[in-house]
Design an enzyme around this catalytic site. Structure first.
Site, PDB file in Angstrom:
ATOM      1  N   ASP A   7     -29.853 -76.285  28.118  1.00  0.00           N
ATOM      2  CA  ASP A   7     -28.522 -75.679  27.993  1.00  0.00           C
ATOM      3  C   ASP A   7     -28.699 -74.241  28.488  1.00  0.00           C
ATOM      4  O   ASP A   7     -29.129 -73.377  27.729  1.00  0.00           O
ATOM      5  CB  ASP A   7     -28.072 -75.719  26.523  1.00  0.00           C
ATOM      6  CG  ASP A   7     -26.697 -75.106  26.326  1.00  0.00           C
ATOM      7  OD1 ASP A   7     -25.928 -75.037  27.300  1.00  0.00           O
ATOM      8  OD2 ASP A   7     -26.397 -74.683  25.188  1.00  0.00           O
ATOM      9  N   GLU A  66     -27.405 -78.659  31.940  1.00  0.00           N
ATOM     10  CA  GLU A  66     -25.947 -78.644  31.818  1.00  0.00           C
ATOM     11  C   GLU A  66     -25.379 -77.766  32.927  1.00  0.00           C
ATOM     12  O   GLU A  66     -25.836 -76.642  33.145  1.00  0.00           O
ATOM     13  CB  GLU A  66     -25.519 -78.112  30.439  1.00  0.00           C
ATOM     14  CG  GLU A  66     -24.041 -78.312  30.209  1.00  0.00           C
ATOM     15  CD  GLU A  66     -23.652 -78.136  28.750  1.00  0.00           C
ATOM     16  OE1 GLU A  66     -24.041 -78.965  27.916  1.00  0.00           O
ATOM     17  OE2 GLU A  66     -22.961 -77.148  28.445  1.00  0.00           O
ATOM     18  N   ASP A 139     -27.843 -74.123  20.235  1.00  0.00           N
ATOM     19  CA  ASP A 139     -28.264 -74.227  21.645  1.00  0.00           C
ATOM     20  C   ASP A 139     -29.388 -75.246  21.815  1.00  0.00           C
ATOM     21  O   ASP A 139     -29.475 -75.912  22.850  1.00  0.00           O
ATOM     22  CB  ASP A 139     -28.735 -72.859  22.172  1.00  0.00           C
ATOM     23  CG  ASP A 139     -27.699 -71.786  21.963  1.00  0.00           C
ATOM     24  OD1 ASP A 139     -26.843 -71.620  22.826  1.00  0.00           O
ATOM     25  OD2 ASP A 139     -27.736 -71.134  20.900  1.00  0.00           O
TER      26      ASP A 139
END
Lengths: 171, 171
Positions: A7, A66, A139
């Site tokens: 991420d 991502e 996260d």
């Protein structure tokens, strides 16, 4: 097969390494942080070192990232994009297959719908990996969700086919 | 002191190394290209290798990069940002001072006004460096212009003060 989910971010970059098997298993999850008070080039260099160390340690066959979307804060989006680019380059240099998923694809895959919030994603990651408690910070859970999204989309046969590209046969 | 100017891009990344002195001298200029048909992570890894080789070869004290602005094509802007992030990380890892200038700052500094076109910038780069002909392609001239922009803004004393950060004393 190990999948390293990312991420991306410059202040906080979540990572989660998941082992592919009959049931996915979390190998590691955490957050790389850089100090917002430090100049951006130095922070990017620190990020590069940390990501390189992670890839060396876990030797993932796949790095799933991502996708960076353009947010309201253009400067933040650009910093996240820079971090993302560095991670892609490190992963490709190490021979990993690099794949990108949009935030919606990740949420849809893990929580069942693209509008899921961080709380729902965290809960589903806990359930899917049979963890005693939620991953923290969020996260780290988000990064694991990216790895799970990849595993959900790749049938067992094609994920084995990918293994050869990194020369590893850990799964 | 050597300043490596960079006009970042993923398909074409201009570079220009200029030596600081009573009169600036062009040491090298060119373009790093990656194939648009190749996957982005592989292209970013290639870019990283090429930039690392450039920094090793010229050992610049300063890497001056043109700041990425958000263009109409969001996807292109993100790719350019990713390339820019990789260059910043490589430069900071090598101990270089990293500075960014906006396209307008570069044009204003080299051609006298922020609205100058590529042709005017190319002509001014040729004049300022006393070159027998225009640098080609334009991306190489643009990169040299970024290096010249830095030299124009840094008085001799402070540019000498920067030298120590890279341990080099080539100027």
């Amino acid at each position: 097969m190990f999948v390293l989910g990312i991420d991306p971010g410059l202040s906080r970059c979540g990572y989660g390494c998941v082992e592919h098997g009959r049931k996915p298993r979390a190998v590691a999850a955490g957050v790389i942080r850089t100090d917002p008070q430090t100049e951006r080039p130095i922070r990017l260099a620190e990020m590069q070192q940390e990501v390189r160390a992670l890839i060396r340690e876990f030797e993932p066959q796949v790095v799933a990232i991502e996708r960076v979307l353009f947010q309201h804060n253009v400067s933040t989006a650009m910093s996240v994009g820079m971090a993302s680019g560095i991670i892609m380059a490190e992963a490709a240099s190490a021979g990993c297959v690099v794949v990108e998923y949009s935030p919606n694809e990740v949420k849809e895959s893990v929580a069942g719908w693209g509008g899921a919030d961080k709380d729902e994603v965290g809960a589903m990651v806990q359930t899917l990996l049979d963890l005693p408690k939620r991953l923290s910070p969020a996260d780290a859970a988000d990064a694991v969700a990216v790895a799970l999204c990849h595993l959900a989309r790749v049938p067992a046969r094609s994920s084995r086919a990918m293994v050869g590209r990194n020369g590893g046969t850990r799964s």
